[in-house]
Structures are given as structure tokens and as C-alpha cells.
Design an enzyme around this catalytic site. Structure first.
Site, PDB file in Angstrom:
ATOM      1  N   TYR A  32       0.829  -1.206   0.000  1.00 51.27           N
ATOM      2  CA  TYR A  32       0.000   0.000   0.000  1.00 51.27           C
ATOM      3  C   TYR A  32       0.864   1.256   0.000  1.00 51.27           C
ATOM      4  O   TYR A  32       1.680   1.466   0.897  1.00 51.27           O
ATOM      5  CB  TYR A  32      -0.943   0.023   1.199  1.00 51.27           C
ATOM      6  N   PRO A  91     -16.469  -2.526   1.535  1.00 50.37           N
ATOM      7  CA  PRO A  91     -17.832  -2.769   2.011  1.00 50.37           C
ATOM      8  C   PRO A  91     -18.804  -1.643   1.689  1.00 50.37           C
ATOM      9  O   PRO A  91     -20.026  -1.849   1.721  1.00 50.37           O
ATOM     10  CB  PRO A  91     -17.653  -2.914   3.524  1.00 50.37           C
ATOM     11  N   LEU A  92     -18.284  -0.461   1.390  1.00 51.71           N
ATOM     12  CA  LEU A  92     -19.139   0.673   1.041  1.00 51.71           C
ATOM     13  C   LEU A  92     -19.267   0.835  -0.468  1.00 51.71           C
ATOM     14  O   LEU A  92     -19.806   1.838  -0.946  1.00 51.71           O
ATOM     15  CB  LEU A  92     -18.590   1.966   1.661  1.00 51.71           C
ATOM     16  N   THR A 145     -23.652   6.043  -1.269  1.00 51.80           N
ATOM     17  CA  THR A 145     -23.534   7.064  -0.226  1.00 51.80           C
ATOM     18  C   THR A 145     -23.130   8.437  -0.736  1.00 51.80           C
ATOM     19  O   THR A 145     -22.883   9.339   0.055  1.00 51.80           O
ATOM     20  CB  THR A 145     -22.505   6.616   0.831  1.00 51.80           C
TER      21      THR A 145
END
Length: 324
Positions: A61, A231-232, A238
């Protein structure tokens, strides 16, 4: 909701995880500046404020800078390390001038990768080490040797995998002496479309993954913690408006309506939907936006309040108003 698999193994952690992939600056090599450190500090502080005490990393990352900036945050907070759970992943290698991008579960690479992870994080041990996606050339005996060495040296306390199917996990588990405690894979309310490469979609447990049938059930039977990355759904329900289908637009409207009715956030509804599943899924939040991190804090409560009918209403809407 029943107790989480990690807690059954004595690993006390929060219901949500903050993934640190987005922190540390860009994906190029270079120094971590004051701005990058300040962003990471704010993200860590908000996570702790909202009750998140588990943090997810990987050696790749931001080419190591995500771990390095977290290490700087830890250095500024004496005593915090023993109050949190840190997991990281290794096994993916970037392409370079001489070699292609590849996976590498060789003993030498795993051992070297962990030493680098610990140095960047500024800690003596990892609570959990995950193998980062499957390596087709995995030799389970060699992985077992690496795990045993790390465990004996006190550098890693628990082991897991990511994106593996049940067969791959069973093979690895047959060789290693300690139980696999985690499998991290992509899961969200969003319908996953896999239309080529002969990939199978597993819907047997009411959740779509790109793995073989029975994976979720296998993890439940073996008390392996399922962790959900993305997960979003990358903000699809949103805040994003670039819907690819009518079902996505309708689902976003339903999520917003439920959030308003329940006086909570859209993020809490989405994560609550995942947590409501009997597998006791643990979402890994990948946002760097502190307001979105804060918006997730009501997820566990919403999961406990979500009825069977509400869960299915979201599920069916996201699949084009039909029961799969």
C-alpha cells in the site's frame, strides 16, 4: 448477534476495521510530508474516537508509505500499540525492470516482507499476517515453514489469508500448525458482475463473492473471521451519482430513505446490512475522509435493529428487484 470468530480466539477487536491503504500520499516513492502525516493522524484519531481499534495494512500500500505513516502516528502515541490490533498482508510483488508483476509465497519473501512491515510500522510484532491473494505457485510446506519461523520469533501472533476459496484454505491449513483466523474478500451490497474468465459467483449464503460455493459456510464452520474489503462499494450508495444501472439508482434511494427513517447515516445502513449476516462479517473501511469514518460508527447498532424484511428489501433492490 453472536460473538465474532476473532473474539472466540481471544483476539479482542472492534466490529469495524480502518484500512490504511489510502493514507501516506501517492503511489510513487518518496518521503512522507507533513500533510500526509497530518491526514493519517486525523484518520487514526477519528477511528479511535468512534471505537475502531483494529487497523488493516499491506506491504504494497502506497509502496510501503501507508505502513510508514502509521508507524509515525504510533511513535507519537506511546502506549497505543498494546491497545490496538494491527494486521498486514504480503505476497504481491510489483513489476520492475527485470520481472513481471507476480505473487510470491516463498519462505524467503514472506520472512523478508514481514521484517520490512515491522520496521515501517515501528513495532515488534503483528497481531495477524495475511497472505495477499492466492499464489498459483504456492507450496504449502514452504509457507508452513515461514509461518512457524515467524511464530517462534514472536514476530507474528496469528495468520490468515485474503481472497482465497475454501479449497485453497483447506490445502494450506493441512500443512500449517496454527489455525487460519481470517479470510478477507470483497463483499458489499453491490451486485458483483463477473462475466468472463470462467469465474463462479457464490450466492449460497446470500452474499455474492467471486469464489467457489461453500466458502462462507466453511469459514463459519471453522470460526474463520470473514472480513469485507470495499464494504461501502466505493461510495456507490452514499454519494456517487454515476449509476451503471437502474437497480443501483433505486438501491441508493432506498438506502437514503432507510437512513432518514432510522435517523442514521447511509454508511451505517450499508455496513449494518453486512454485519447483520450470520457470518459475523467484519467490514474494512477504506476511506480517508474523517466524516465518512464517523458516519460508520452506528453500523453495529443498525445491524442489531435491522429486520429480516429490511435486509431482504435492500438485497432484492440491489439485484434488480428479483430474489436471486
Amino acid at each position: 448477534m453472536s460473538i465474532m470468530p476473532l473474539e472466540k480466539r481471544g483476539i479482542t477487536s472492534s466490529r469495524l476495521i480502518l484500512g490504511f491503504m489510502g493514507f501516506g500520499g501517492d503511489w510513487e516513492t518518496g518521503e512522507i510530508g507533513k500533510g500526509e502525516l497530518a491526514d493519517a493522524e486525523r484518520g487514526l484519531d477519528m477511528a479511535l474516537e468512534t471505537g475502531i481499534t483494529m487497523f488493516d495494512h499491506a506491504d504494497i500500500y502506497k509502496r510501503g508509505k501507508a505502513e510508514a505513516v502509521f508507524g509515525k502516528c504510533l511513535k507519537n502515541r506511546p502506549g497505543l500499540r498494546e491497545k490496538i490490533i494491527i494486521q498486514s498482508k504480503c505476497g504481491i510483488r510489483f513489476a520492475d525492470a527485470a520481472n513481471p508483476a507476480r505473487y510470491d509465497f516463498s519462505k524467503s519473501h514472506i520472512l523478508g516482507a514481514v521484517d520490512g512491515i515491522l520496521e515501517r510500522l515501528g513495532t515488534d510484532y503483528l497481531d495477524i499476517l495475511l497472505l495477499h491473494r492466492p499464489d498459483p505457485l504456492m507450496e504449502p510446506e514452504e509457507v508452513a515453514e515461514a509461518f512457524s519461523s515467524l511464530l517462534k520469533a514472536g514476530k507474528v501472533r496469528n495468520f490468515g489469508v485474503s481472497n482465497m476459496n475454501a479449497g485453497q484454505m483447506k490445502l494450506l491449513q493441512a500443512y500449517i500448525g496454527s489455525p487460519l483466523v481470517v479470510n478477507q474478500m470483497e463483499m458489499s451490497l453491490k451486485k458483483i458482475d463477473w462475466v468472463d474468465q470462467g469465474v463462479h459467483v457464490n450466492q449460497s449464503a446470500g452474499l455474492e463473492t467471486h469464489f467457489s460455493e461453500g466458502l462462507i459456510e466453511y469459514c463459519m464452520l471453522e470460526s474463520i473471521q470473514l472480513q469485507a474489503w470495499a464494504p461501502l462499494a466505493k461510495g456507490l450508495y452514499t454519494g456517487r451519482t454515476d449509476f451503471a444501472s437502474a437497480a443501483e439508482e433505486e438501491t441508493a434511494e432506498l438506502v437514503a430513505m432507510m437512513a432518514k427513517e432510522k435517523e442514521t447515516t447511509k454508511e451505517a445502513i450499508l455496513l449494518g446490512w453486512l454485519i447483520r449476516h450470520p457470518a459475523n462479517i467484519q467490514p474494512v473501511i477504506g476511506t480517508t475522509n474523517i466524516e465518512r469514518i464517523k458516519n460508520c460508527q452506528d453500523a453495529t447498532r443498525q445491524a442489531s435493529l435491522m429486520t429480516r424484511e429490511e435486509w431482504y428489501r435492500l438485497y432484492i433492490a440491489s439485484r434488480g428487484n428479483r430474489l436471486p
